[in-house]
Write a protein that holds these residues in place. Structure first.
Motif, PDB file in Angstrom:
ATOM      1  N   ARG A  53       0.978  -1.102  -0.286  1.00  0.00           N
ATOM      2  CA  ARG A  53       0.013  -0.014  -0.079  1.00  0.00           C
ATOM      3  C   ARG A  53       0.776   1.313  -0.037  1.00  0.00           C
ATOM      4  O   ARG A  53       0.779   2.083  -0.828  1.00  0.00           O
ATOM      5  CB  ARG A  53      -0.845   0.130   1.131  1.00  0.00           C
ATOM      6  CG  ARG A  53      -1.808   1.192   1.152  1.00  0.00           C
ATOM      7  CD  ARG A  53      -2.890   1.153   2.282  1.00  0.00           C
ATOM      8  NE  ARG A  53      -3.413  -0.159   2.635  1.00  0.00           N
ATOM      9  CZ  ARG A  53      -3.398  -1.297   3.644  1.00  0.00           C
ATOM     10  NH1 ARG A  53      -2.470  -0.901   4.515  1.00  0.00           N
ATOM     11  NH2 ARG A  53      -3.833  -2.270   3.684  1.00  0.00           N
ATOM     12  N   THR A  54       1.964   1.364   0.928  1.00  0.00           N
ATOM     13  CA  THR A  54       2.723   2.595   0.812  1.00  0.00           C
ATOM     14  C   THR A  54       3.660   2.472  -0.444  1.00  0.00           C
ATOM     15  O   THR A  54       3.876   3.691  -0.669  1.00  0.00           O
ATOM     16  CB  THR A  54       3.719   2.362   2.146  1.00  0.00           C
ATOM     17  OG1 THR A  54       2.978   2.290   3.537  1.00  0.00           O
ATOM     18  CG2 THR A  54       4.664   3.307   2.025  1.00  0.00           C
ATOM     19  N   TYR A  55       3.996   1.544  -0.961  1.00  0.00           N
ATOM     20  CA  TYR A  55       4.756   1.376  -2.247  1.00  0.00           C
ATOM     21  C   TYR A  55       3.960   2.240  -3.379  1.00  0.00           C
ATOM     22  O   TYR A  55       4.418   2.868  -4.028  1.00  0.00           O
ATOM     23  CB  TYR A  55       5.148   0.002  -2.492  1.00  0.00           C
ATOM     24  CG  TYR A  55       5.934  -0.393  -3.423  1.00  0.00           C
ATOM     25  CD1 TYR A  55       7.456  -0.796  -3.447  1.00  0.00           C
ATOM     26  CD2 TYR A  55       5.654   0.057  -5.095  1.00  0.00           C
ATOM     27  CE1 TYR A  55       8.257  -0.861  -4.543  1.00  0.00           C
ATOM     28  CE2 TYR A  55       6.603  -0.220  -5.879  1.00  0.00           C
ATOM     29  CZ  TYR A  55       7.728  -0.639  -5.645  1.00  0.00           C
ATOM     30  OH  TYR A  55       8.725  -1.096  -6.718  1.00  0.00           O
ATOM     31  N   GLU A  56       2.828   1.610  -3.573  1.00  0.00           N
ATOM     32  CA  GLU A  56       1.834   2.192  -4.597  1.00  0.00           C
ATOM     33  C   GLU A  56       1.402   3.691  -4.276  1.00  0.00           C
ATOM     34  O   GLU A  56       1.471   4.366  -5.224  1.00  0.00           O
ATOM     35  CB  GLU A  56       0.577   1.353  -4.428  1.00  0.00           C
ATOM     36  CG  GLU A  56       0.974  -0.127  -5.083  1.00  0.00           C
ATOM     37  CD  GLU A  56      -0.223  -0.977  -5.403  1.00  0.00           C
ATOM     38  OE1 GLU A  56      -1.485  -0.531  -4.924  1.00  0.00           O
ATOM     39  OE2 GLU A  56      -0.201  -2.212  -5.710  1.00  0.00           O
ATOM     40  N   ALA A  57       1.331   4.244  -2.960  1.00  0.00           N
ATOM     41  CA  ALA A  57       1.055   5.517  -2.561  1.00  0.00           C
ATOM     42  C   ALA A  57       2.238   6.428  -3.158  1.00  0.00           C
ATOM     43  O   ALA A  57       2.233   7.268  -3.609  1.00  0.00           O
ATOM     44  CB  ALA A  57       0.825   5.576  -1.195  1.00  0.00           C
ATOM     45  N   ALA A  58       3.460   5.824  -2.631  1.00  0.00           N
ATOM     46  CA  ALA A  58       4.765   6.658  -2.915  1.00  0.00           C
ATOM     47  C   ALA A  58       5.034   6.777  -4.401  1.00  0.00           C
ATOM     48  O   ALA A  58       5.437   7.972  -4.677  1.00  0.00           O
ATOM     49  CB  ALA A  58       6.014   6.029  -2.208  1.00  0.00           C
ATOM     50  N   THR A  59       4.640   5.697  -5.206  1.00  0.00           N
ATOM     51  CA  THR A  59       5.014   5.746  -6.407  1.00  0.00           C
ATOM     52  C   THR A  59       3.990   6.540  -7.315  1.00  0.00           C
ATOM     53  O   THR A  59       4.260   6.635  -8.530  1.00  0.00           O
ATOM     54  CB  THR A  59       5.227   4.173  -7.138  1.00  0.00           C
ATOM     55  OG1 THR A  59       3.790   3.564  -6.938  1.00  0.00           O
ATOM     56  CG2 THR A  59       6.375   3.607  -6.267  1.00  0.00           C
ATOM     57  N   ALA A  60       2.811   6.813  -6.570  1.00  0.00           N
ATOM     58  CA  ALA A  60       1.903   7.654  -7.423  1.00  0.00           C
ATOM     59  C   ALA A  60       2.388   9.158  -7.924  1.00  0.00           C
ATOM     60  O   ALA A  60       1.788   9.703  -8.866  1.00  0.00           O
ATOM     61  CB  ALA A  60       0.757   7.782  -6.534  1.00  0.00           C
ATOM     62  N   VAL A  61       3.602   9.461  -7.244  1.00  0.00           N
ATOM     63  CA  VAL A  61       4.102  10.726  -7.574  1.00  0.00           C
ATOM     64  C   VAL A  61       4.864  10.808  -8.758  1.00  0.00           C
ATOM     65  O   VAL A  61       5.448  11.710  -9.322  1.00  0.00           O
ATOM     66  CB  VAL A  61       4.764  11.480  -6.569  1.00  0.00           C
ATOM     67  CG1 VAL A  61       3.996  11.688  -5.490  1.00  0.00           C
ATOM     68  CG2 VAL A  61       6.130  10.601  -6.284  1.00  0.00           C
ATOM     69  N   LEU A  62       5.225   9.577  -9.424  1.00  0.00           N
ATOM     70  CA  LEU A  62       6.036   9.249 -10.341  1.00  0.00           C
ATOM     71  C   LEU A  62       4.840   9.033 -11.873  1.00  0.00           C
ATOM     72  O   LEU A  62       4.469   8.200 -12.274  1.00  0.00           O
ATOM     73  CB  LEU A  62       6.876   8.038 -10.455  1.00  0.00           C
ATOM     74  CG  LEU A  62       7.860   7.910  -9.200  1.00  0.00           C
ATOM     75  CD1 LEU A  62       8.329   6.576  -8.916  1.00  0.00           C
ATOM     76  CD2 LEU A  62       8.944   8.826  -9.677  1.00  0.00           C
ATOM     77  N   THR A  63       4.793  10.384 -12.480  1.00  0.00           N
ATOM     78  CA  THR A  63       3.599  10.268 -13.408  1.00  0.00           C
ATOM     79  C   THR A  63       4.128  10.632 -14.760  1.00  0.00           C
ATOM     80  O   THR A  63       3.436  10.592 -15.740  1.00  0.00           O
ATOM     81  CB  THR A  63       2.751  11.305 -12.995  1.00  0.00           C
ATOM     82  OG1 THR A  63       3.511  12.650 -12.854  1.00  0.00           O
ATOM     83  CG2 THR A  63       2.008  10.926 -11.670  1.00  0.00           C
ATOM     84  N   GLY A  64       5.325  10.558 -15.243  1.00  0.00           N
ATOM     85  CA  GLY A  64       5.824  10.825 -16.427  1.00  0.00           C
ATOM     86  C   GLY A  64       7.119  10.330 -16.878  1.00  0.00           C
ATOM     87  O   GLY A  64       8.062   9.953 -15.842  1.00  0.00           O
ATOM     88  N   PRO A  65       7.696  10.348 -18.104  1.00  0.00           N
ATOM     89  CA  PRO A  65       9.178   9.664 -18.491  1.00  0.00           C
ATOM     90  C   PRO A  65      10.116  10.548 -17.669  1.00  0.00           C
ATOM     91  O   PRO A  65      11.164  10.014 -17.107  1.00  0.00           O
ATOM     92  CB  PRO A  65       9.169   9.900 -19.850  1.00  0.00           C
ATOM     93  CG  PRO A  65       7.471   9.844 -20.346  1.00  0.00           C
ATOM     94  CD  PRO A  65       7.050  10.380 -19.110  1.00  0.00           C
ATOM     95  N   GLU A  66       9.888  11.878 -17.488  1.00  0.00           N
ATOM     96  CA  GLU A  66      10.764  12.723 -16.877  1.00  0.00           C
ATOM     97  C   GLU A  66      11.283  12.310 -15.381  1.00  0.00           C
ATOM     98  O   GLU A  66      12.305  12.326 -15.065  1.00  0.00           O
ATOM     99  CB  GLU A  66      10.551  14.320 -17.127  1.00  0.00           C
ATOM    100  CG  GLU A  66      11.452  15.146 -16.189  1.00  0.00           C
ATOM    101  CD  GLU A  66      13.047  15.046 -16.764  1.00  0.00           C
ATOM    102  OE1 GLU A  66      13.945  15.448 -15.830  1.00  0.00           O
ATOM    103  OE2 GLU A  66      13.339  14.435 -17.746  1.00  0.00           O
TER     104      GLU A  66
END
Length: 328
Positions: A53-66
């Protein structure tokens, strides 16, 4: 032992994101990550489900190639500082474009750009192992496998599966693994971290992988241990992760040394290092303290890792050369 070059085969790219990097990105985007971090700034979770759950929440800010280019840069800088000369990172179309092939290609190009720069600047080599996410189901794995097959090359070299081992069986994903195999990708899968020895048997029989992510619960079945040793199936072992998540209660109870003693080819990795408060140096320090691993053992384990790496022969020879004793 800190001076021995290290080869890491089991590293989740998003899971290796330094907490400060994720917090900074969240601030840039104005994203609220309440509940993701402890007061000391580390990732917060209590069990494996909470970890996911934490993993998926944290990675939610990674939204593009850059963002993934910057992430790759940060992770490789972190790994190189630990003496890693080669790393394989699990990367997922699920997090990179949602399985859309066109978007995925942009993400791969961005990650490769960062990996090429890191190789030029610090000598660390990275390859990508594309993974489907098991708890998303077999149908969701098929477009992920297509993404992997369509981008296979000098950067994308492998295919595997992560996620919740309680969902389905390894064989449910055989179609996707066959697709990846036919494309020429090398194969691994998470098994025997939570699914018991049976899940490892499924992986080797139904998916015909050459490596197993974790695999440590094979220790429950002596016949399976013998099979892994006889057929040279390599385990990507992450002891610190296993202890942090409660697969084993403490380092002294971990079976890595027993498995090595029985002829199983074990390698050492960190899995999701900032989540488990570890580094590759710390893993080897703990193995030395707990099981008496010396320079000879550490070098041998890393040589096995280099031989099992999903890379071309020229890269492998380069790694093996670096792993030769300095006085040889």
């Amino acid at each position: 032992m800190t001076g021995i070059p290290k080869v890491e085969l089991h590293l989740h790219l998003e899971g290796a994101a330094p907490p400060a990097f994720i917090r900074g990105l969240a601030q840039e985007k104005g994203v609220n990550l309440d509940g993701v971090f402890n007061e000391d700034g580390t990732y917060r979770f209590e069990d494996f489900v909470g970890f996911l759950r934490t993993y998926e929440a944290a990675t939610a800010v990674l939204t593009g190639p850059e963002e993934f280019r910057r992430l790759t840069e940060a992770v490789l800088e972190q790994s190189a500082a630990e003496g890693v000369i080669y790393t394989e990172a699990f990367i997922s179309p699920n997090f990179c474009g949602g399985g859309d092939l066109g978007a995925w290609k942009e993400y791969v190009a961005a990650m490769k750009e960062a990996a090429d720069a890191a190789e030029r600047d610090s000598g660390i080599i990275m390859r990508g192992v594309v993974t489907c996410i098991r708890h998303e189901g077999p149908d969701a794995a098929k477009p992920d496998a297509l993404c992997a097959a369509e981008t296979m090359g000098d950067f994308v070299t492998g295919w595997g599966m992560g996620g919740d081992e309680s969902v389905g069986t390894q064989g449910d994903y055989a179609y996707s693994f066959d697709m990846a195999r036919e494309a020429g990708l090398r194969l691994t899968t998470h098994a025997g971290e939570w699914g018991g020895a049976a899940s490892v048997w499924q992986a080797v029989r139904d998916l015909r992988v050459e490596r197993i992510g974790h695999g440590v619960q094979c220790i429950e079945d002596p016949a399976l241990v013998g099979h892994l040793a006889e057929h040279g199936i390599v385990l990507e072992v992450c002891p610190g992760s296993n202890v942090a998540l409660g697969v084993f209660p403490e380092w002294s109870k971990h079976p890595i040394e027993t498995l090595r003693g029985k002829g199983v080819r074990v390698t050492v990795s960190t899995d999701d290092p900032p989540f488990f408060h570890t580094t590759l140096r710390r893993e080897y320090d703990m193995l030395a303290d707990t099981f008496g691993w010396d320079e000879e053992v550490v070098r041998a384990v890393n040589i096995d890792a280099a031989k099992a790496a999903f890379c071309d022969d020229a890269t492998r020879e380069k790694l093996l050369k670096k792993l030769e004793p300095q006085d040889a």
